[in-house]
Design an enzyme around this catalytic site. Structure first.
Site, PDB file in Angstrom:
ATOM      1  N   ASN A 211       0.856  -1.189   0.000  1.00 49.11           N
ATOM      2  CA  ASN A 211       0.000   0.000   0.000  1.00 49.11           C
ATOM      3  C   ASN A 211       0.888   1.233   0.000  1.00 49.11           C
ATOM      4  OD1 ASN A 211       0.474   0.904   2.868  1.00 49.11           O
ATOM      5  ND2 ASN A 211      -0.291  -1.162   3.219  1.00 49.11           N
ATOM      6  N   ASP A 279      -4.358  -6.142   5.352  1.00 53.48           N
ATOM      7  CA  ASP A 279      -5.356  -6.966   6.042  1.00 53.48           C
ATOM      8  C   ASP A 279      -5.327  -8.411   5.557  1.00 53.48           C
ATOM      9  OD1 ASP A 279      -6.473  -5.016   7.785  1.00 53.48           O
ATOM     10  OD2 ASP A 279      -7.386  -4.065   6.045  1.00 53.48           O
ATOM     11  N   LYS A 289       9.145 -18.058  -9.143  1.00 51.81           N
ATOM     12  CA  LYS A 289       8.468 -17.003  -9.893  1.00 51.81           C
ATOM     13  C   LYS A 289       7.355 -17.603 -10.778  1.00 51.81           C
ATOM     14  CE  LYS A 289       9.163 -13.417 -13.253  1.00 51.81           C
ATOM     15  NZ  LYS A 289       9.877 -13.095 -14.468  1.00 51.81           N
ATOM     16  N   ASP A 308      -4.155  -9.634  13.210  1.00 52.66           N
ATOM     17  CA  ASP A 308      -4.273  -8.225  13.591  1.00 52.66           C
ATOM     18  C   ASP A 308      -3.240  -7.971  14.686  1.00 52.66           C
ATOM     19  OD1 ASP A 308      -5.009  -5.762  14.863  1.00 52.66           O
ATOM     20  OD2 ASP A 308      -6.919  -5.898  13.784  1.00 52.66           O
ATOM     21  N   ILE A 309      -2.204  -7.223  14.358  1.00 51.57           N
ATOM     22  CA  ILE A 309      -1.073  -7.047  15.278  1.00 51.57           C
ATOM     23  C   ILE A 309      -1.521  -6.255  16.504  1.00 51.57           C
ATOM     24  CG2 ILE A 309       1.271  -6.123  15.501  1.00 51.57           C
ATOM     25  CD1 ILE A 309       1.437  -6.471  12.377  1.00 51.57           C
ATOM     26  N   PHE A 327      -4.380   3.337  15.232  1.00 56.74           N
ATOM     27  CA  PHE A 327      -4.785   4.356  14.269  1.00 56.74           C
ATOM     28  C   PHE A 327      -6.036   3.874  13.544  1.00 56.74           C
ATOM     29  CE2 PHE A 327      -1.750   7.861  13.604  1.00 56.74           C
ATOM     30  CZ  PHE A 327      -0.869   7.547  14.623  1.00 56.74           C
ATOM     31  N   LYS A 341     -13.569   0.744  16.773  1.00 59.46           N
ATOM     32  CA  LYS A 341     -12.243   0.127  16.697  1.00 59.46           C
ATOM     33  C   LYS A 341     -11.553   0.122  18.055  1.00 59.46           C
ATOM     34  CE  LYS A 341     -10.979   0.508  12.472  1.00 59.46           C
ATOM     35  NZ  LYS A 341     -10.582   1.178  11.240  1.00 59.46           N
TER      36      LYS A 341
END
Ligand code: CTP
Length: 401
Positions: A211, A279, A289, A308-309, A327, A341
């Site tokens: 990302n 996620d 490859k 989920d850390i 966050f 959250k």
């Protein structure tokens, strides 16, 4: 009062030196400027003098300057020498030990810590000559901030933009805070884990899913916590940000590696999860490859959830840090989603930011956040990411007392 000797060399970013002087003065520091001949093409000695409220030095062989304050004296009177902007030319002169004007002579004569903020065209920055010069300077202990990546005055894109003045001011602050003062900081004796950056999830040995996280906010938080005296373990995904001063950095790639590194870093008094963790990861990542098969359909990627850390580390247990900060990046229903959250992940604070495209926050230098805790919602003004980091670090220090 700490004294900064600011050398302004010739680049379009020289105008940002004015804002830097303003920030340093606001923080209570004294600033004396040296302006190179080329720097004088971009900003005037008068602007530097008005903002620094000090005489500006330009010429090496000026009799009055030599009698008032020679080049040796200029660096002797400073606690820190900062070159911002630092052009490819002045960095090359520093690496070679050239002294053909006042700025380079001061830099050769000084025994004070030196911080450089490079600013140049992307190809000049990536040129092997500049990279070799940077390696030489780093080996000699010269500190570097930036350059940032982004659109440049020359209509190109890439690394080469000078770091923003608030980021340079924060780096200066960290360098001006002596280790003894840091030891007396409100977070001294505390261990804080910070995650930052994106994760890379492999598809095969050469391809991955990622990302756009730059790591800028997470790295700034790690630096701000260290400036308050914390022992900081920064666990970072792949980023091009320099390591923050005074922080121990563990580099990881995937979410699972990031979780393992967090668990290995425990126990901690607090943990801040600023990383943009993928996620999902590819369930069927290939060992070799993946090759195109003529005529065959494109391979399908099956995704499975990553751990989920934040939720794992924040789960109740003997090793749970006392203060856990997560966050939430949302485009809709910011506060409701962030509050949910907080509960779902068992966090103590959620830093919620609106990342709708119109805010321009994603990947930018500023952030507008709400701090959510069981006590309610605090709305912070739009601030440089370094300023958000400093506020959050102060809140963490309060939370741990
Ligand atoms: N986080 C984490 N591990 C994950 C996913 C997220 O530690 N596998 C942390 C992030 O570092 C951040 C918070 O959890 O502190 C964000 O939570 P997340 O559920 O991913 O929310 P968003 O990405 O903000 O949004 P969404 O719920 O829409 O996925």
């Amino acid at each position: 009062m700490k004294r900064v000797l600011l050398i302004v060399s010739g680049g379009i970013a020289a105008f940002k030196a004015l804002e830097l002087i303003r920030l340093l003065r606001k923080a209570g520091h004294g600033v004396t400027c040296v302006l190179t001949d080329n720097g004088g093409q971009f900003v005037t000695p008068l602007s530097l003098q008005a903002l620094s409220e000090n005489k500006v030095y330009t010429a090496l062989f000026s009799l009055t300057d030599e009698s008032e304050m020679g080049h040796i004296q200029l660096s002797r009177a400073a606690d820190l020498v900062v070159v911002a902007p630092a052009t490819a030319n002045i960095l090359a002169k520093m690496a070679a030990g050239l002294a053909d004007d006042l700025a380079s002579t001061v830099l050769l004569a000084t025994d004070k810590p030196v911080l450089v903020a490079p600013a140049m065209n992307v190809r000049m920055w990536l040129h092997p000559a500049t990279q070799a010069n940077m390696a030489t300077l780093a080996a000699r202990g010269v500190r570097v901030i930036g350059p940032d990546e982004g659109a440049m005055a020359c209509n190109e894109f890439g690394p080469g933009r000078m770091s923003e003045p608030p980021a340079i001011a924060a780096a200066i602050e960290a360098l001006l805070t002596p280790p003894a003062e840091r030891l007396a900081g409100p977070l001294s004796g505390r261990h804080v884990i910070v995650t930052s950056g994106p994760t890379h999830e492999p598809i095969d040995p050469v391809r991955y899913i990622a990302n756009r996280s730059s790591g800028r906010q997470g790295h700034a938080i790690a630096g701000a916590l260290a400036a308050l005296g914390a022992r900081v373990t920064l666990i970072s995904g792949p980023v091009s940000m320099p390591d923050p001063a005074g922080v121990s950095v563990t580099r990881v790639e995937s979410a699972r590696e990031m979780l393992a590194a967090c668990q290995a870093a425990l126990p901690a008094d607090a943990a801040v999860f600023a990383a943009a963790v993928a996620d999902w990861r590819v369930a069927n990542a290939a060992e070799g490859k993946i090759k195109k098969q003529p005529g065959a359909a494109a391979p399908a990627l099956a995704l499975i959830p990553n751990p989920d850390i934040l939720a794992t580390i924040a789960a109740a247990g003997p090793n749970r840090p006392r203060l856990v900060v997560g966050f939430a990046a949302e485009t809709d229903d910011l506060l409701a989603n962030a509050q949910a959250k907080l509960v779902r992940k068992n966090a103590d604070f959620i830093v919620a930011n609106d990342v709708s495209p119109e805010t321009g926050i994603m990947g930018g230098a500023e952030n507008a956040v709400h701090l959510i805790s069981a006590a309610g919602v605090e709305t912070w003004p739009r601030l440089a990411k370094e300023a958000v980091a400093a506020r959050l670090a102060a809140r963490i220090a309060e939370g741990l007392t």
